[in-house]
Design an enzyme around this catalytic site. Structure first.
Site, PDB file in Angstrom:
ATOM      1  CG  ASP A  84      -1.992   0.596   1.687  1.00  0.00           C
ATOM      2  OD1 ASP A  84      -2.633   0.779  -0.029  1.00  0.00           O
ATOM      3  OD2 ASP A  84      -2.351   1.033   2.116  1.00  0.00           O
ATOM      4  CG  ASN A 229      -7.343   1.219  -0.482  1.00  0.00           C
ATOM      5  OD1 ASN A 229      -7.671   0.256  -0.963  1.00  0.00           O
ATOM      6  ND2 ASN A 229      -6.396   1.379  -0.657  1.00  0.00           N
ATOM      7  CB  VAL A 230     -11.849  -0.819   4.875  1.00  0.00           C
ATOM      8  CG1 VAL A 230     -11.688  -0.586   7.222  1.00  0.00           C
ATOM      9  CG2 VAL A 230     -12.440   0.142   4.178  1.00  0.00           C
TER      10      VAL A 230
END
Ligand code: 13P
Length: 281
Positions: A84, A229-230
């Site tokens: 990420d 995305n979390v």
């Protein structure tokens, strides 16, 4: 099975649902996420930030850990192990060499031409090895890993240019979402989202998924978002549960019990996320 993003996101884009990208922080979180997604029989993208990678020991440790969990827990769903916000070309190559199945090159703090140059180099390296690449256009901003920056929305021209010149696999255009806790209700540019989705044949990614109201999440998915995305959201529910457990059990010192006291909260939240995102098998 470790897969790249394309194998799960093209179907999501076509069938209009989103696949959760959930950030991992340790062995326990990875295990809870894999167990829950296996139970739900849905594909999952495990996001690893550079700082989380450093925290857990490094990319090789993480790859071995996830592969080990997949084998030991008999996980059968597609699992994508994704870097990420890789901040430079070298870190992306390092994650790929260590066995990650997908990377994000986040060169959004640079001029578009430099963003394109860096993304292109990562794509060339990754595609030779069957690894997928995500890029960011505009700047999503907000607060992540104790770094705060402001949002700069993407334009259609920038998105088209970056896609056409790099042939990246997924695109995260900054369209009003931000990382961390929202101080005000987010205002997403759904119109532009829809247009970008029409003009560019790859799946779109929504960062800063924590705290976006449910109706906006649903609308974003209908406008072409295929990956959400979390991170903060799971951190909040987990820490609340652990804090409560520690306050109520002053004599407990077994780390497995302490860390594990947040398991249920994470798993329940994933159930809610999967329902909201409409994630399919
Ligand atoms: P949140 O922490 O706001 O959920 O954002 C996560 C994210 O976008 C990771 O890339």
């Amino acid at each position: 099975m470790l897969v790249n993003m394309n194998e799960i996101l093209m179907k999501a884009k076509k069938e209009k649902y989103a696949v959760p990208h959930l950030n991992i922080n340790n062995l326990e979180w990875s295990k809870y996420i894999l167990e829950k997604c296996e139970e739900q029989k849905i594909p999952i993208i495990l996001g690893v930030s550079e700082s989380a990678a450093k925290y857990m020991g490094g990319f090789k440790t993480i790859t071995q850990m996830i592969k080990g969990l997949i084998e030991d827990l008999k996980i059968t769903i597609p699992v994508c192990l994704h870097l990420d916000h890789g901040s430079n070309i070298e870190v992306c190559k390092k994650a790929i060499d260590a066995g990650f199945s997908s990377v994000m090159i986040d060169a959004s703090k640079h001029e578009l031409s430099e963003n394109i140059r860096m993304t292109k180099e990562v794509v060339e390296y990754a595609h030779k090895k069957g690894i997928s690449v995500e890029a960011e256009v505009g700047h999503i901003g907000g607060s992540e890993d104790n770094i705060t920056s402001t949002i700069e929305n993407a334009t259609l021209e920038e998105c088209k240019k970056l896609y056409e010149q790099t042939k990246v696999d997924a695109l995260a255009p900054a369209l009003g979402s931000a990382h961390g806790i929202y101080k005000q209700k987010p205002k997403l540019d759904f119109e532009l989202m829809k247009i970008i989705n029409k003009e560019i044949p790859i799946p779109l990614v929504l960062h800063g998924g924590s705290g976006i109201p449910d109706d906006q999440i649903k609308k974003a998915i209908s406008c072409g978002i295929a990956k959400i995305n979390v991170n903060t959201d799971l951190q909040i529910v987990w820490s609340k549960a652990v804090r409560k457990y520690l306050n109520e059990n002053e004599n407990i010192y077994d780390p497995r019990k302490i860390i594990g006291s947040g398991e249920l909260s994470i798993k329940q939240r994933i159930d809610e996320i999967v329902t909201l995102f409409g994630t399919k098998r």
